[in-house]
Design an enzyme around this catalytic site. Sequence first.
Site, mmCIF file in Angstrom:
data_model
loop_
_atom_site.group_PDB
_atom_site.id
_atom_site.type_symbol
_atom_site.label_atom_id
_atom_site.label_comp_id
_atom_site.label_asym_id
_atom_site.label_seq_id
_atom_site.Cartn_x
_atom_site.Cartn_y
_atom_site.Cartn_z
ATOM 1 N N ILE A 83 42.278 33.000 40.908
ATOM 2 C CA ILE A 83 41.799 32.937 39.583
ATOM 3 C C ILE A 83 41.341 34.167 39.206
ATOM 4 O O ILE A 83 40.723 34.713 39.556
ATOM 5 C CB ILE A 83 40.514 32.191 39.635
ATOM 6 C CG1 ILE A 83 40.842 30.714 40.373
ATOM 7 C CG2 ILE A 83 39.611 31.654 38.116
ATOM 8 C CD1 ILE A 83 39.413 29.987 40.892
ATOM 9 N N HIS A 84 42.055 34.659 37.678
ATOM 10 C CA HIS A 84 41.635 35.886 37.406
ATOM 11 C C HIS A 84 41.750 35.855 35.867
ATOM 12 O O HIS A 84 41.342 36.808 35.354
ATOM 13 C CB HIS A 84 42.809 36.873 37.725
ATOM 14 C CG HIS A 84 44.137 37.036 37.257
ATOM 15 N ND1 HIS A 84 45.182 35.937 37.575
ATOM 16 C CD2 HIS A 84 44.614 37.428 36.224
ATOM 17 C CE1 HIS A 84 46.016 36.014 36.862
ATOM 18 N NE2 HIS A 84 45.751 37.058 35.929
ATOM 19 N N ARG A 85 42.260 35.114 34.977
ATOM 20 C CA ARG A 85 42.307 35.048 33.576
ATOM 21 C C ARG A 85 41.107 35.021 32.930
ATOM 22 O O ARG A 85 40.385 33.820 33.475
ATOM 23 C CB ARG A 85 43.498 33.919 33.166
ATOM 24 C CG ARG A 85 44.989 34.325 33.420
ATOM 25 C CD ARG A 85 45.886 33.535 32.871
ATOM 26 N NE ARG A 85 47.318 34.013 33.122
ATOM 27 C CZ ARG A 85 47.778 34.763 32.330
ATOM 28 N NH1 ARG A 85 47.418 35.289 31.431
ATOM 29 N NH2 ARG A 85 49.113 34.961 32.748
ATOM 30 N N PRO A 86 40.808 35.722 32.059
ATOM 31 C CA PRO A 86 39.519 35.660 31.209
ATOM 32 C C PRO A 86 39.290 34.438 30.710
ATOM 33 O O PRO A 86 38.178 34.100 30.666
ATOM 34 C CB PRO A 86 39.633 36.703 30.178
ATOM 35 C CG PRO A 86 40.774 37.614 30.517
ATOM 36 C CD PRO A 86 41.620 36.912 31.484
ATOM 37 N N ASP B 153 46.165 30.450 38.114
ATOM 38 C CA ASP B 153 46.562 30.900 36.913
ATOM 39 C C ASP B 153 47.340 31.986 36.404
ATOM 40 O O ASP B 153 47.374 32.315 35.590
ATOM 41 C CB ASP B 153 44.756 31.007 35.982
ATOM 42 C CG ASP B 153 43.983 32.121 36.615
ATOM 43 O OD1 ASP B 153 44.490 32.785 37.411
ATOM 44 O OD2 ASP B 153 42.940 32.343 36.239
#
Length: 370
Positions: free
Chosen positions: A216-219, A292
């Site tokens: 998980i990394h997307r803003p 993501d």
Amino acid sequence: MKILTVLGARPQFIKAATVSRAIAKYRASVDKEIEEIIVHTGQHYDANMSDIFFEEMDIPKPKHKLGFGNLKHGAMTGGMLEKCEELIVKEKPFLVLVYGDTNSTLAGALAASKMHVPVAHVEAGLRSFNMAMPEEINRVLTDRIANYLFCPTENAVENLGREGFPFDTPNRKNQKIFNVGDVMYDATRYYANKADDYLSLEKWGLREREYALCTIHRPQNTDNSSCLKSIFTALQKINQDLEVVIPLHPRTRNILKQSEQSIAIGNLKIIEPLSYLEMQRLEKSARVVITDSGGMQKEAYFHGVPCLTLREETEWVETLVESANTLVGANEEKIISAFRTLSPNFIPKDIYGDGMASSKIVSELINSFH
């Protein structure tokens, strides 16, 4: 004959490595003077991109490092544009090669286009149709000014056709569009066996098909506390049936620390960020990938592993077949439901080419030079 390649993130280096190998192979086979100059803009800082990274991955080291990380979009893109322009003047390439959809992609393409140097865009024609994503803006603009558009799929070619491509403008030849296949597929094929030889699942205390791999990394997920809480609640429920392994992005880790009272990690297996080879090893042996990341959606498909995508849309629409990839967003119920109805591992189809995309790209670039 000189090509200036502009890169800004680890995934771009891995993709570009396949083309660099094809360039070197061509140079050796015909004894031609062809040189690739690699520029690292520094857009994404990655501690794993040390000398060992380049040696283990068989990736050419950058000749120029610009250091444009940790800046806002405007400052970053503007600074890279200025420096790329200076390097074009200095190196005098016959063509600038860019990949994907980062600010580095757009900056390199803009600098070249304004100086009347041809631009080649690898991964052209991809569309998520979500203009709230900076990556979508970068894709659209880079395609518009590129001279050579190397598409990974037929769907990408069709996207360009719906937008009116190819364009023919005064004092400029028609844009050229090619469906060459996906360089990421080339990379996955090249590195997958190396990852098997290099790593064992025992390193992480895991067994084949007995874990879920999550990133998980997307803003849109990390910067929204309700989304992040919903995702982690779902992961903890999945963890009751199947161990969930999360190589935690530093940015996500910091956000979780700030929200530890409202977002519980529980018994999820949190590990440090992985190298590319380590990630390949864990991806191909997982029962399911939950992510993501655009790149991991495809890699899961290449490995025949089902994927749950924590987004409402994807630019890799070809994966949304036979339950290979399911869009679940940050919705707890959708995530759990998709997990409960997972299909067994599938045999991926050749929708991303034959693993020879890099050779085809180099061949077309050589032909354009002559």
